[in-house]
Design an enzyme around this catalytic site. Structure first.
Site, mmCIF file in Angstrom:
data_model
loop_
_atom_site.group_PDB
_atom_site.id
_atom_site.type_symbol
_atom_site.label_atom_id
_atom_site.label_comp_id
_atom_site.label_asym_id
_atom_site.label_seq_id
_atom_site.Cartn_x
_atom_site.Cartn_y
_atom_site.Cartn_z
ATOM 1 N N LYS A 162 -2.896 13.527 -11.340
ATOM 2 C CA LYS A 162 -1.712 12.905 -11.935
ATOM 3 C C LYS A 162 -1.503 13.360 -13.388
ATOM 4 O O LYS A 162 -0.365 13.472 -13.855
ATOM 5 C CB LYS A 162 -1.827 11.388 -11.853
ATOM 6 C CG LYS A 162 -1.716 10.837 -10.429
ATOM 7 C CD LYS A 162 -0.358 11.147 -9.804
ATOM 8 C CE LYS A 162 -0.173 10.446 -8.468
ATOM 9 N NZ LYS A 162 1.167 10.644 -7.903
ATOM 10 N N ILE A 185 1.190 -1.843 -9.602
ATOM 11 C CA ILE A 185 2.490 -2.294 -9.110
ATOM 12 C C ILE A 185 2.285 -2.902 -7.726
ATOM 13 O O ILE A 185 1.445 -2.435 -6.949
ATOM 14 C CB ILE A 185 3.494 -1.124 -9.037
ATOM 15 C CG1 ILE A 185 3.566 -0.380 -10.382
ATOM 16 C CG2 ILE A 185 4.869 -1.625 -8.629
ATOM 17 C CD1 ILE A 185 4.076 -1.177 -11.550
ATOM 18 N N ASP A 236 6.280 16.846 5.841
ATOM 19 C CA ASP A 236 4.865 16.826 5.483
ATOM 20 C C ASP A 236 4.684 17.812 4.344
ATOM 21 O O ASP A 236 4.726 19.036 4.542
ATOM 22 C CB ASP A 236 4.013 17.233 6.692
ATOM 23 C CG ASP A 236 2.515 17.232 6.387
ATOM 24 O OD1 ASP A 236 2.132 17.121 5.206
ATOM 25 O OD2 ASP A 236 1.724 17.364 7.338
ATOM 26 N N THR A 287 2.582 -2.917 -4.437
ATOM 27 C CA THR A 287 2.932 -2.057 -3.310
ATOM 28 C C THR A 287 1.789 -2.050 -2.304
ATOM 29 O O THR A 287 0.668 -2.490 -2.595
ATOM 30 C CB THR A 287 3.171 -0.607 -3.765
ATOM 31 O OG1 THR A 287 1.948 -0.074 -4.287
ATOM 32 C CG2 THR A 287 4.265 -0.518 -4.814
ATOM 33 N N TYR A 298 -8.090 11.514 -8.643
ATOM 34 C CA TYR A 298 -6.686 11.101 -8.613
ATOM 35 C C TYR A 298 -6.080 11.225 -10.013
ATOM 36 O O TYR A 298 -4.975 11.760 -10.186
ATOM 37 C CB TYR A 298 -6.610 9.668 -8.111
ATOM 38 C CG TYR A 298 -5.248 9.024 -8.134
ATOM 39 C CD1 TYR A 298 -4.269 9.383 -7.206
ATOM 40 C CD2 TYR A 298 -4.943 8.019 -9.062
ATOM 41 C CE1 TYR A 298 -3.020 8.767 -7.205
ATOM 42 C CE2 TYR A 298 -3.703 7.400 -9.056
ATOM 43 C CZ TYR A 298 -2.747 7.776 -8.135
ATOM 44 O OH TYR A 298 -1.519 7.160 -8.140
#
Length: 256
Positions: free
Chosen positions: A162, A191, A66, A193, A158
């Site tokens: 990044k 992508i 974790d 996923t 986010y």
């Protein structure tokens, strides 16, 4: 020339390696000769991935972690090097995305996002760089995002985290280049996923996105994994400090 992608004798630690792009990256790195340390916070999937890789002839060790807990990161590095040897390749594929407007950002979401997406990468990198310096050999790759290079009204936090990874790659490439340590980021677009399902399962969003993408499709995990292999191997030996975009041309499209 035929050995440009050979990673035999290298030890690679990949976080977020039990699913999605992280798993694909770990597999391709292992198939090209590296011993891979598979890590994520899902112990069951880590072990299942280890078994699947070993069945393909990949030397793999599963060490759940974790990354929000520094003591678990400490244990990951210690146990990984004890089992597999000195880490020469670190690939950070952990990430969370909490959607919302800029005005929705609160301290809880900010701290959680920065801790998982950026702070853990910094701390983990600090743990592996000293041995890379001793060996005069190291590769570090951060899985960033297309959100690191363009604005986004719904995933702004986010994107900020990044973008921090992409800047971290540049900083470390400059500081540790003299130690023969190369550092890069990869910024995928959409992508196929589990992580991307909120987008890929929305027909309206996907129709618009596909029309803005010259290749007229979303990406595959193996296409991201291939770039990671390039950056980790001799083939990418003169690439450092870059944020490489894999998006089918979305960012360069004029929408036609």
């Amino acid at each position: 020339m035929k050995n440009l992608f050979d990673l035999t004798g290298k030890v690679a630690l990949i976080t977020g390696a039990s699913s999605g792009m992280g798993k694909a990256i770990a597999e391709i790195i292992g198939l090209h000769g590296a011993t891979v340390i598979i890590s994520s916070n899902d112990e069951k999937e880590c072990i299942a991935t280890q078994t699947a890789f070993q069945n393909k002839g990949i030397k793999a060790f599963a060490i759940p972690c974790d990354v929000s807990k520094k003591e678990e990161i400490d244990a990951l590095v210690f146990q990984g090097e004890e089992k597999a040897g000195t880490i020469a390749i670190l690939i950070n594929c952990v990430g969370i995305a909490i959607p919302g407007s800029f005005l929705d950002i609160d301290s809880e979401n900010f701290e959680k996002t920065m801790q998982i997406n950026l702070e853990n990468a910094i701390y983990l990198t600090q743990k592996v760089i000293p041995n890379m310096q001793v060996q005069k050999d190291g590769v570090i790759i951060y899985l960033a995002s297309l959100s690191s290079v363009r604005g986004n009204k719904n995933l702004g936090l986010y994107g900020i985290s990044k973008a921090g990874l992409a800047q971290l790659a540049r900083n470390l490439a400059v500081e540790f280049g003299p130690d023969n340590i190369r550092v890069n980021a990869i910024s995928p677009g959409v992508i196929d996923t589990e992580f991307a399902k909120p987008l890929t399962q929305n027909p309206e969003v996907m129709e618009k996105r596909i029309l803005l993408t010259p290749l007229r499709r979303i990406g595959k995990v193996e296409e991201v994994a291939g770039m990671a292999l390039l950056l980790a191997s001799k083939a990418g030996g003169f690439i450092s400090g870059q944020n490489i975009i894999i998006d089918g041309g979305t960012t360069i499209s004029d929408g036609n």
